[in-house]
Design a protein around this motif. Structure first.
Motif, PDB file in Angstrom:
ATOM      1  N   VAL A  61       0.831  -1.195   0.000  1.00 46.34           N
ATOM      2  CA  VAL A  61       0.000   0.000   0.000  1.00 46.34           C
ATOM      3  C   VAL A  61       0.871   1.253   0.000  1.00 46.34           C
ATOM      4  O   VAL A  61       0.463   2.328  -0.380  1.00 46.34           O
ATOM      5  CB  VAL A  61      -0.995   0.012   1.186  1.00 46.34           C
TER       6      VAL A  61
ATOM      7  N   ILE B 226      -1.453   2.878  -4.824  1.00 45.80           N
ATOM      8  CA  ILE B 226      -2.415   3.755  -4.156  1.00 45.80           C
ATOM      9  C   ILE B 226      -3.164   4.575  -5.200  1.00 45.80           C
ATOM     10  O   ILE B 226      -4.373   4.753  -5.112  1.00 45.80           O
ATOM     11  CB  ILE B 226      -1.723   4.681  -3.128  1.00 45.80           C
TER      12      ILE B 226
ATOM     13  N   VAL C  60      -6.097   3.026  -6.508  1.00 42.90           N
ATOM     14  CA  VAL C  60      -7.175   2.890  -5.534  1.00 42.90           C
ATOM     15  C   VAL C  60      -7.912   4.214  -5.334  1.00 42.90           C
ATOM     16  O   VAL C  60      -9.037   4.260  -4.899  1.00 42.90           O
ATOM     17  CB  VAL C  60      -6.618   2.364  -4.186  1.00 42.90           C
ATOM     18  N   ARG C  61      -7.248   5.274  -5.700  1.00 43.62           N
ATOM     19  CA  ARG C  61      -7.850   6.594  -5.489  1.00 43.62           C
ATOM     20  C   ARG C  61      -8.912   6.926  -6.532  1.00 43.62           C
ATOM     21  O   ARG C  61      -8.844   7.909  -7.248  1.00 43.62           O
ATOM     22  CB  ARG C  61      -6.767   7.676  -5.494  1.00 43.62           C
TER      23      ARG C  61
ATOM     24  N   PRO D  12     -12.325  10.048  -5.195  1.00 45.08           N
ATOM     25  CA  PRO D  12     -11.870  10.478  -3.868  1.00 45.08           C
ATOM     26  C   PRO D  12     -12.962  11.107  -3.012  1.00 45.08           C
ATOM     27  O   PRO D  12     -12.973  10.927  -1.797  1.00 45.08           O
ATOM     28  CB  PRO D  12     -10.749  11.479  -4.176  1.00 45.08           C
TER      29      PRO D  12
ATOM     30  N   LEU E 242     -14.842   8.418  -1.227  1.00 48.06           N
ATOM     31  CA  LEU E 242     -14.092   7.872  -0.099  1.00 48.06           C
ATOM     32  C   LEU E 242     -14.121   8.817   1.094  1.00 48.06           C
ATOM     33  O   LEU E 242     -14.221   8.377   2.234  1.00 48.06           O
ATOM     34  CB  LEU E 242     -12.643   7.571  -0.494  1.00 48.06           C
TER      35      LEU E 242
ATOM     36  N   LYS F 175      -9.176   6.770   6.314  1.00 53.81           N
ATOM     37  CA  LYS F 175      -9.025   6.859   4.866  1.00 53.81           C
ATOM     38  C   LYS F 175      -8.136   5.732   4.343  1.00 53.81           C
ATOM     39  O   LYS F 175      -8.425   5.103   3.333  1.00 53.81           O
ATOM     40  CB  LYS F 175      -8.405   8.215   4.513  1.00 53.81           C
ATOM     41  N   LYS F 176      -7.071   5.464   5.072  1.00 49.04           N
ATOM     42  CA  LYS F 176      -6.148   4.426   4.643  1.00 49.04           C
ATOM     43  C   LYS F 176      -6.830   3.052   4.658  1.00 49.04           C
ATOM     44  O   LYS F 176      -6.672   2.253   3.733  1.00 49.04           O
ATOM     45  CB  LYS F 176      -4.903   4.427   5.535  1.00 49.04           C
TER      46      LYS F 176
ATOM     47  N   GLN G 283      -9.051   2.736   1.759  1.00 47.10           N
ATOM     48  CA  GLN G 283      -8.312   2.470   0.525  1.00 47.10           C
ATOM     49  C   GLN G 283      -7.959   0.984   0.425  1.00 47.10           C
ATOM     50  O   GLN G 283      -8.076   0.370  -0.626  1.00 47.10           O
ATOM     51  CB  GLN G 283      -7.033   3.320   0.468  1.00 47.10           C
TER      52      GLN G 283
ATOM     53  N   TYR H  88     -11.109  -0.890  -0.242  1.00 46.73           N
ATOM     54  CA  TYR H  88     -11.566  -0.664  -1.608  1.00 46.73           C
ATOM     55  C   TYR H  88     -10.776  -1.519  -2.585  1.00 46.73           C
ATOM     56  O   TYR H  88     -11.324  -2.106  -3.511  1.00 46.73           O
ATOM     57  CB  TYR H  88     -11.439   0.820  -1.985  1.00 46.73           C
ATOM     58  N   ARG H  89      -9.489  -1.602  -2.342  1.00 42.91           N
ATOM     59  CA  ARG H  89      -8.682  -2.414  -3.239  1.00 42.91           C
ATOM     60  C   ARG H  89      -9.095  -3.892  -3.171  1.00 42.91           C
ATOM     61  O   ARG H  89      -9.191  -4.564  -4.191  1.00 42.91           O
ATOM     62  CB  ARG H  89      -7.195  -2.270  -2.922  1.00 42.91           C
TER      63      ARG H  89
END
Ligand SMILES: [Ca+2]
Ligand SMILES: [Ca+2]
Ligand SMILES: [Ca+2]
Length: 220
Positions: free
Chosen positions: A27, A33, A36-37, A40, A43, A54-55, A58, A61-62
């Protein structure tokens, strides 16, 4: 909590208790990353609405995109995933009920947002939030009441899913006996339906019920 693994068959992510970690530190890879963004603003909104950072979002989400490249999960996907986890039984019905509990806007698919909001409650919600979620799962037709039949349908679905696999709380009773006992305790005013208030009050007061809520948490 099998839900944690359902979408994350890949070895990237592990969820233990409420801790979400990456098995690999990829990550940190900015390129990854970047992929994955996606969206935004979405998110950020989820960060505000859920109990994830947030992390973590992410990472989740991935994992979600990895398992479900289309970005949405339909009922068939739920059923396939559950059948892999419970090959000894028939998990079709339980997967159907769970799907409906996750699909909060009832549009026939579980989006990343639906998934995160459910997961946030199941992993990090208060007892009250978890009980609300459980009530919604048991209230199959979503009319605000749990009937004995609904409770029986869920119980049967759990029994079917577990198959012949022995399960301490379940092995002595048949689903119907199990439901009779629960229902009598929960339906305080004996009007034949359990309301959210009756449900929460009984669960919080009765250790046995709480324990069996644990049971059902384990099979999520
Ligand atoms: Ca949905
Ligand atoms: Ca109902
Ligand atoms: Ca009642």
């Amino acid at each position: 909590m099998y839900v944690c693994f359902l979408f994350f068959g890949s070895d990237y992510i592990s969820i233990e208790g409420s801790t979400i970690t990456l098995e690999q530190d990829s990550v940190e890879d900015e390129m990854e990353i970047a992929t994955v963004r996606h969206r935004p603003e979405a998110l950020e909104l989820l960060e505000a609405q859920s109990k994830f950072t947030k992390k973590e979002l992410q990472i989740l989400y991935r994992g979600f995109k990895n398992e479900c490249p289309s970005g949405i999960v339909n009922e068939e996907t739920f059923k396939e995933i559950y059948s892999q986890f419970f090959p000894q039984g028939d998990s079709t019905t339980y997967a159907h009920f769970l799907f409906n509990a996750f699909d909060t806007d009832h549009n026939g698919s579980v989006s990343f947002e639906d998934f995160i909001m459910g997961l946030s409650i199941l992993l990090r919600g208060t007892v009250q939030e978890k009980l609300n979620w459980a009530f919604n799962l048991y209230d199959i037709n979503k009319d605000g009441y749990i009937t004995k039949e609904e409770m029986l349908d869920i119980m049967k679905a759990i029994y079917d899913m577990m198959g012949k696999c022995t399960y301490p709380v379940l092995k002595e009773d048949t689903p119907r006996q199990h439901v009779e006992t629960f229902f009598q305790k929960m339906d305080k005013n004996k009007d034949g339906v359990v309301t959210i208030d009756e449900f929460i009050e009984s669960c919080q007061k009765d250790e046995n019920i709480m324990r069996s809520m644990q049971l059902f948490e384990n099979v999520i």
